[in-house]
Design an enzyme around this catalytic site. Structure first.
Site, mmCIF file in Angstrom:
data_model
loop_
_atom_site.group_PDB
_atom_site.id
_atom_site.type_symbol
_atom_site.label_atom_id
_atom_site.label_comp_id
_atom_site.label_asym_id
_atom_site.label_seq_id
_atom_site.Cartn_x
_atom_site.Cartn_y
_atom_site.Cartn_z
ATOM 1 N N HIS A 18 -92.919 -33.764 -39.837
ATOM 2 C CA HIS A 18 -92.740 -33.878 -38.011
ATOM 3 C C HIS A 18 -93.656 -34.486 -37.593
ATOM 4 O O HIS A 18 -93.557 -36.067 -36.688
ATOM 5 C CB HIS A 18 -92.728 -32.445 -37.236
ATOM 6 C CG HIS A 18 -92.085 -31.812 -37.653
ATOM 7 N ND1 HIS A 18 -91.596 -29.954 -37.952
ATOM 8 C CD2 HIS A 18 -90.374 -31.909 -38.220
ATOM 9 C CE1 HIS A 18 -90.584 -29.545 -37.912
ATOM 10 N NE2 HIS A 18 -89.248 -31.099 -38.414
ATOM 11 N N HIS A 41 -79.785 -31.925 -42.334
ATOM 12 C CA HIS A 41 -79.945 -30.544 -41.952
ATOM 13 C C HIS A 41 -80.564 -30.293 -40.702
ATOM 14 O O HIS A 41 -81.760 -29.976 -41.200
ATOM 15 C CB HIS A 41 -80.623 -30.151 -44.069
ATOM 16 C CG HIS A 41 -80.082 -30.862 -44.981
ATOM 17 N ND1 HIS A 41 -79.325 -31.686 -44.852
ATOM 18 C CD2 HIS A 41 -79.047 -29.764 -45.417
ATOM 19 C CE1 HIS A 41 -78.790 -31.959 -46.037
ATOM 20 N NE2 HIS A 41 -78.774 -30.676 -45.922
ATOM 21 N N SER A 102 -87.196 -30.892 -36.028
ATOM 22 C CA SER A 102 -86.876 -32.348 -35.995
ATOM 23 C C SER A 102 -85.852 -32.547 -35.142
ATOM 24 O O SER A 102 -85.807 -33.552 -34.519
ATOM 25 C CB SER A 102 -86.192 -33.033 -37.552
ATOM 26 O OG SER A 102 -85.117 -32.373 -37.892
ATOM 27 N N GLU A 120 -75.394 -29.388 -38.743
ATOM 28 C CA GLU A 120 -75.894 -28.473 -39.808
ATOM 29 C C GLU A 120 -74.250 -27.489 -39.893
ATOM 30 O O GLU A 120 -73.660 -27.640 -39.146
ATOM 31 C CB GLU A 120 -76.126 -27.148 -38.339
ATOM 32 C CG GLU A 120 -76.943 -25.886 -38.129
ATOM 33 C CD GLU A 120 -77.570 -26.523 -39.576
ATOM 34 O OE1 GLU A 120 -77.743 -25.193 -40.561
ATOM 35 O OE2 GLU A 120 -78.601 -26.456 -39.449
ATOM 36 N N ASP A 145 -71.502 -30.005 -43.752
ATOM 37 C CA ASP A 145 -71.809 -29.929 -44.698
ATOM 38 C C ASP A 145 -73.458 -31.303 -44.728
ATOM 39 O O ASP A 145 -72.745 -31.962 -44.498
ATOM 40 C CB ASP A 145 -71.647 -30.026 -46.300
ATOM 41 C CG ASP A 145 -72.842 -29.939 -47.023
ATOM 42 O OD1 ASP A 145 -73.271 -30.313 -47.640
ATOM 43 O OD2 ASP A 145 -71.504 -29.014 -48.338
ATOM 44 N N GLY A 146 -74.239 -31.230 -44.815
ATOM 45 C CA GLY A 146 -75.269 -32.273 -44.122
ATOM 46 C C GLY A 146 -74.854 -33.503 -45.074
ATOM 47 O O GLY A 146 -75.536 -34.432 -45.466
ATOM 48 N N ASP A 166 -83.442 -32.969 -44.856
ATOM 49 C CA ASP A 166 -84.487 -32.403 -45.142
ATOM 50 C C ASP A 166 -83.205 -30.878 -45.527
ATOM 51 O O ASP A 166 -83.179 -30.128 -44.601
ATOM 52 C CB ASP A 166 -85.084 -32.166 -43.512
ATOM 53 C CG ASP A 166 -85.982 -30.857 -43.961
ATOM 54 O OD1 ASP A 166 -86.122 -30.384 -45.180
ATOM 55 O OD2 ASP A 166 -86.376 -30.061 -42.851
#
Length: 281
Positions: A18, A41, A102, A120, A145-146, A166
């Site tokens: 971060h 994500h 994030s 997400e 789905d990311g 991520d």
């Protein structure tokens, strides 16, 4: 879908990830043109570090908890100011009770003209995420789905921006998916900044990720490594890394200043760090 970041929020890996993210966003804000952030994500945005799940592991105490015990001074304080500003904004009291994921870091640092796409997959986490950011018209939340989002949302209409990847790394083949996803997205949006985080438990997998990106003829790749102790294949996470494609030209030097200070504060044993330009511009 069993992974819940609440158990790990604010740990050493989050601090490194971060703080790096905040530096990239600060760089993007130097120009007046709007930018887009795509978080593939996203999680839930803000984490209660006093919740049972977070207290069960207590990982934040050896991460952000240690960092806040001895605030930096001088140049390091300047570099970390964007990151610390977000932590302070959601903790109005003297004690830490919440940690920004994030999405919150991006939301806090973006401007009125900038945009944020949050993706997400976990249904309950998506509900929390969507409820938190629904009032902000600059932000779009997507239940998806990311890995699909990494291909679906680039290029954005904005010419400038960042893609943050991520994943949880709880399923086999995640490093391969990360490499192929970054390569495919880069082909569609070669001028975007890509920032991908990974756990460093399997040296072969980490090396394979770097080799795949180098072999794809992608230019300008920065790789960072950070460890609070000797990496172990089994057991608690002790090391992590990031690869950045098209990083801000100042980022390598910024991290070479900040990471030694992080290593000194968060070490559990033999700590270490690295910043390598594995492919030049």
């Amino acid at each position: 879908m069993n992974y819940r970041h609440l158990y790990h929020a604010g740990n050493f890996a989050d601090v490194v990830k971060h703080a790096t993210l905040a530096r990239v966003l600060a760089y993007l804000a130097r120009k007046s043109a709007p930018y887009r952030v795509i978080d593939t994500h996203a999680g839930i945005g803000i984490y209660d570090v006093l919740a049972d799940e977070a207290e069960r592991t207590g990982e934040w105490r050896d991460g952000i908890g240690r960092i806040l015990q001895t605030p930096p001074e001088g140049g390091i304080a300047e570099l970390l100011a964007p990151y610390f500003s977000v932590v302070s904004a959601i903790n109005p009291g003297p004690e830490l009770s919440a940690y920004p994921g994030s999405p919150e870091i991006a939301r806090h640092l973006m401007r009125k003209t900038d945009r944020l796409t949050l993706v997400e997959k976990h249904p309950r986490d998506f509900e929390t995420l969507a409820a938190l950011y629904r009032p902000d018209r600059r932000i779009k939340t997507v239940e998806l789905d990311g890995w699909l989002a990494l291909g679906a949302f680039v290029p954005p209409k904005e010419k400038r921006g960042l893609v943050l990847v991520d994943p949880a790394f709880e399923e086999p083949g995640e490093f391969d998916r990360l490499a192929s996803g970054l390569i495919a997205a880069h082909k569609r949006w070669p001028t975007g900044i890509y920032c991908a985080w990974y756990p460093a438990k399997d040296a072969t997998a980490v090396a394979g990720l770097a080799a795949a990106l180098v072999g794809a003829d992608i230019r300008d790749i920065l790789q960072i490594g950070f460890a609070v102790d000797e990496p172990q294949a089994v057991g608690p996470l002790a090391a992590c890394g990031m690869v950045l494609i098209n990083p801000p030209w100042t980022l390598g030097d910024d991290l070479r200043t900040v990471l030694p200070w992080f290593a000194d504060r968060m070490a559990r044993g033999r700590a270490g760090w690295s910043v390598d330009q594995i492919v030049p511009e």
